[in-house]
Scaffold this active site. Structure first.
Site, PDB file in Angstrom:
ATOM      1  N   CYS A  30     -27.647   2.436 -14.904  1.00  0.00           N
ATOM      2  CA  CYS A  30     -26.832   1.895 -13.827  1.00  0.00           C
ATOM      3  C   CYS A  30     -27.664   1.814 -12.558  1.00  0.00           C
ATOM      4  O   CYS A  30     -28.726   2.431 -12.455  1.00  0.00           O
ATOM      5  CB  CYS A  30     -25.646   2.796 -13.594  1.00  0.00           C
ATOM      6  SG  CYS A  30     -26.192   4.386 -13.054  1.00  0.00           S
ATOM      7  N   TYR A 171     -22.268   0.334 -27.923  1.00  0.00           N
ATOM      8  CA  TYR A 171     -22.419   1.561 -27.124  1.00  0.00           C
ATOM      9  C   TYR A 171     -21.434   2.636 -27.570  1.00  0.00           C
ATOM     10  O   TYR A 171     -20.220   2.454 -27.479  1.00  0.00           O
ATOM     11  CB  TYR A 171     -22.182   1.193 -25.655  1.00  0.00           C
ATOM     12  CG  TYR A 171     -22.393   2.311 -24.647  1.00  0.00           C
ATOM     13  CD1 TYR A 171     -23.427   3.235 -24.777  1.00  0.00           C
ATOM     14  CD2 TYR A 171     -21.559   2.416 -23.537  1.00  0.00           C
ATOM     15  CE1 TYR A 171     -23.622   4.231 -23.833  1.00  0.00           C
ATOM     16  CE2 TYR A 171     -21.750   3.410 -22.580  1.00  0.00           C
ATOM     17  CZ  TYR A 171     -22.789   4.313 -22.739  1.00  0.00           C
ATOM     18  OH  TYR A 171     -22.973   5.292 -21.789  1.00  0.00           O
ATOM     19  N   HIS A 174     -22.516   9.025 -24.376  1.00  0.00           N
ATOM     20  CA  HIS A 174     -22.196   9.609 -23.068  1.00  0.00           C
ATOM     21  C   HIS A 174     -20.711   9.857 -22.823  1.00  0.00           C
ATOM     22  O   HIS A 174     -20.309  10.110 -21.686  1.00  0.00           O
ATOM     23  CB  HIS A 174     -22.695   8.691 -21.931  1.00  0.00           C
ATOM     24  CG  HIS A 174     -24.178   8.517 -21.891  1.00  0.00           C
ATOM     25  ND1 HIS A 174     -24.784   7.298 -21.760  1.00  0.00           N
ATOM     26  CD2 HIS A 174     -25.168   9.430 -21.950  1.00  0.00           C
ATOM     27  CE1 HIS A 174     -26.103   7.446 -21.747  1.00  0.00           C
ATOM     28  NE2 HIS A 174     -26.353   8.734 -21.864  1.00  0.00           N
ATOM     29  N   ASP A 266     -27.608  14.077 -20.258  1.00  0.00           N
ATOM     30  CA  ASP A 266     -28.676  13.161 -20.631  1.00  0.00           C
ATOM     31  C   ASP A 266     -29.659  12.953 -19.478  1.00  0.00           C
ATOM     32  O   ASP A 266     -30.855  12.790 -19.704  1.00  0.00           O
ATOM     33  CB  ASP A 266     -28.046  11.819 -21.021  1.00  0.00           C
ATOM     34  CG  ASP A 266     -28.940  11.016 -21.936  1.00  0.00           C
ATOM     35  OD1 ASP A 266     -29.673  11.620 -22.727  1.00  0.00           O
ATOM     36  OD2 ASP A 266     -28.908   9.777 -21.846  1.00  0.00           O
TER      37      ASP A 266
END
Ligand code: ADP
Ligand code: SF4
Length: 704
Positions: A30, A171, A174, A266
């Protein structure tokens, strides 16, 4: 020339129908620009492609209005309107010679849909799992919702191909995507064929992978990003389960992209985790599939990268932060210029861009986020326009960066530092617990300056107005820093607080200079709310002091919610024995302790203490600026054209802001003045107004 030891990093890797030119892979990350600043993002990604990354990916791209994670700013592929912006990003990545990857995401439980107002979708009825406690619940998905989502994903794949992407993501990482939520026993309690056994929980993922493969039809590779351990024991996804997942659908995608736990896990900061921390989790997974695998670990050392490949852990070296700090990392390894690598310090200021919905910035790389807006480049800067001699006073992050960048422009630069060491606050703070990697901010710049014949460095050279006016400088940059105040002024108190005679009040400056509290009992008042209060408390507690941290904030080091450290900081302080009192302010310093007050009720109390450490606010070190300003009439005679203060000397802020300010000075010196808005920006495009508007309510005439 490249060291042959690193040849292996430059081998091409086949990813389904496409080929990565080497093993350097910028994983999705991001950046706070997304749909609001698509050209900003496009040029940022382009610089990375230029810097040698073989694959450059977008951040998560919301595939549908039911996956709206506003207020956070990511990309969208809701319909055809979004395609041109996505295509510009892919085009710019291609211009730099890299493959373009797009991370398609349906955020499910993680999307509060504040903008779209759609109902969030999840495996079961649950409150949304967002960073704030949005008072919104997600609805348990029906079979028809599942069919819809599969269709939306297919449409997003189709549009991704149209936009020119080479790698399309599925995806499941997370805990930020619906496919992760279905996979995880933590979120999935369904009793139909999508819940219960692992085979059932991974059904949705398998179906979407199959859809994506079919839709991509060999024109783009399919990547699967997956959490390999939720770090929750049996309550969440375990590595053993992921081994079974890969055992079962390991050949479905063309590439596996492994992530660990949640985003906090992460992207751990250097304060809490070393480079390559994920190795034990990733080890062994590659052997379960014939497809290439990528993973991250804040890799900046080429030897560590080679180790990852040679020991069969990874095929591709994944990086988000190292590629932000140095977009040219691969090229520098390729050309053997290892000492030029601007190593990530692991501070997560970059992450704060996403959390604060503002364009990404980086402590090490001041050009990050400015590639399109201001035309800055991490490796190139326009040449000087004159033979001016510039004096930079102060060798903290602002002064060092200014001297480096001015030197690169070709100016003659003198860098004067009053102390015996280069680095200013960074040199001091890097000695505090957990912050040693921060010294890289200094090391990189000192190394670069050492290569420049036109930059002279003078240590132990305290500059005065006389020194400056008696010498031949055309421009003077004051980067003299700031000092912590001891009077309690900060956010809570805007005027000095009462302090009894004989009370001992210390600041981070005195602690860093080696002063220690005179007694065991210490109260630390943190009204700064970033890292330093917590770090100093940790230091003193480890040295055996009995520390109570008082803060008006609801959390200790509250701003670190934006660097994803807030929970780890609290845990570390608890373990170190620091007593934390939140929502509490300091009201006065007595000779035997401090007055306290609850920030809500004002109810007061007293805490015994031998010493107080104030971490509240800083004062710019601007005596030299004031002295020079007072003698402005003499500047012309001395040949002095400009005096400017930047960084903490102008207004104290983060290290990232100081580096940026030093860089900006160098970019703009002797350039034409910038327009009122000194950067390019994209303004929301007005669409055609609807044909049929609701009629305005007629105005009633009121008779008197
Ligand atoms: P910033 O974060 O803005 O770069 P720092 O506080 O880290 O600021 O660094 C400022 C540096 O300037 C310190 O190393 C300090 O010793 C030095 N300095 C301050 N005043 C003078 C001066 N008059 N002459 C030379 N160096 C100075
Ligand atoms: Fe690394 Fe900090 Fe830059 Fe992020 S902001 S890339 S963590 S140096």
């Amino acid at each position: 020339m490249r060291d042959p030891r690193y040849d292996i990093l430059f081998e091409p890797v086949q990813i389904g129908p496409v080929t990565a030119r080497n093993r350097f892979y910028q994983v999705p990350h991001c950046n706070g620009m997304g749909y609001r600043d698509p050209s900003g993002e496009a040029y940022m990604r382009r610089v990375k492609a230029e810097g040698g990354w073989a694959v450059v990916c977008t951040e998560q791209v919301e595939i549908h209005p039911t996956s709206d994670i506003g207020p956070f700013i990511e990309l969208r592929i809701w319909d055809d309107q979004d395609v041109p912006a996505l295509a510009r990003i892919a085009d710019k990545i291609h211009e730099g010679g890299a493959l373009a990857g797009i991370e398609l995401a349906h955020n499910g439980l993680n999307s509060p849909n504040l903008i779209s107002r759609e109902t969030p979708l999840a495996p079961q009825n649950l409150p949304v799992a967002t960073f704030s406690y949005d008072p919104i619940q997600a609805r348990s998905m029906t079979k028809s919702d599942i069919a819809d989502l599969r269709r939306w994903h297919r449409e997003a794949v189709r549009r991704s191909l149209q936009a020119g992407y080479d790698i399309v993501y599925v995806y499941a990482g997370h805990a930020l995507g619906g496919l992760h939520h279905f996979l995880s026993p933590r979120y999935n309690n369904r009793t139909d064929e999508y819940g219960g056994s692992l085979t059932n929980r991974m059904r949705f993922l398998r179906e979407v992978l199959e859809d994506t493969r079919e839709e991509a039809d060999g024109k783009a590779a399919v990547a699967c990003r997956i959490t390999i351990d939720e770090l929750l024991g049996d309550a969440g996804i375990t590595k053993a389960e992921i081994e079974d997942v890969i055992g079962s659908i390991g050949e479905h995608p063309d590439l596996w992209d492994f992530v660990l736990g949640s985003w906090e896990d992460d992207s751990v900061t250097s304060r809490f985790g070393p480079e390559g921390e994920q190795e034990p989790y990733v080890r062994g997974l590659k052997q379960l599939t014939t497809k290439p695998v990528v993973g991250v670990g804040r890799f900046t050392s080429p030897d560590m990268m080679v180790h990852q490949v040679k020991s069969g852990i990874l095929d591709l070296i994944g990086a988000a932060r190292p590629s932000i700090a140095d977009p040219f990392l691969p090229r520098k390894i390729e050309t053997g210029d290892l000492e030029d690598i601007r190593e990530c310090i692991g501070c997560n200021i970059c992450v704060s861009g996403d959390f604060t919905m503002s364009p990404i910035r980086c402590t090490q790389n001041p050009t990050m986020g400015e590639e399109f807006r201001r035309g800055w480049h991490p490796e190139r800067i326009r040449p000087k326009t004159s033979d001016s001699h510039v004096l930079v006073v102060g060798a903290g992050p602002a002064g060092l960066e200014a001297a480096r960048a001015l030197g690169n422009r070709g100016y003659t630069v003198s860098l004067a530092e009053s102390s015996r060491a280069l680095g200013g606050r960074v040199e001091r703070e890097a000695k505090l617990p957990g912050l040693s990697a921060w010294i890289r901010v200094v090391d990189y710049r000192v190394q670069q300056i050492a290569k420049l014949d036109n930059v002279d460095v003078f240590l132990q050279s305290e500059m005065t107005a006389d020194d400056i006016l008696d010498n031949d400088f055309d421009h003077v940059l004051l980067a003299t820093g700031a000092h912590w105040r001891a009077d309690g002024v900060g956010r809570w108190h805007t005027h000095p607080i009462d302090t009894a005679d004989g009370a001992e009040v210390l600041t981070p400056d005195s602690i860093m200079a080696g002063v220690r509290p005179r007694g065991r009992r210490v109260v630390l008042f943190d009204d700064d709310h970033y890292y330093l209060g917590g770090v100093v408390a940790e230091l003193l507690a480890k040295e055996g002091f009995d520390v109570t941290l008082l803060t008006p904030g609801a959390h200790v080091s509250e701003w670190t919610v934006n660097t994803m450290e807030v929970a780890r900081i609290r845990k570390r302080l608890i373990r170190a024995g620091v007593a934390c009192r939140t929502n509490t302010t300091l009201t006065r310093v007595d000779s035997d302790g401090v007055g306290t007050a609850c920030v809500f009720t004002g109810d007061d109390g007293h805490l015994p203490a031998d010493s107080v450490v104030m971490v509240t606010a800083r004062m710019p070190e601007n005596r030299l600026l004031d002295a020079l300003t007072a003698r402005q009439n003499g500047w012309a005679q001395a040949g002095l054209k400009s005096v400017k203060a930047v960084g903490d000397a102008w207004a104290p802020s983060t290290i990232a802001a100081a580096v940026w300010a030093g860089h900006r000075y160098a970019e703009e010196l002797e350039e034409p003045p910038a327009p009122v808005v000194p950067f390019r920006r994209e303004v929301t495009e007005l669409v055609a107004e609807p044909d049929k508007l609701l009629p305005l309510t007629p105005i009633q005439t009121v008779r008197s």
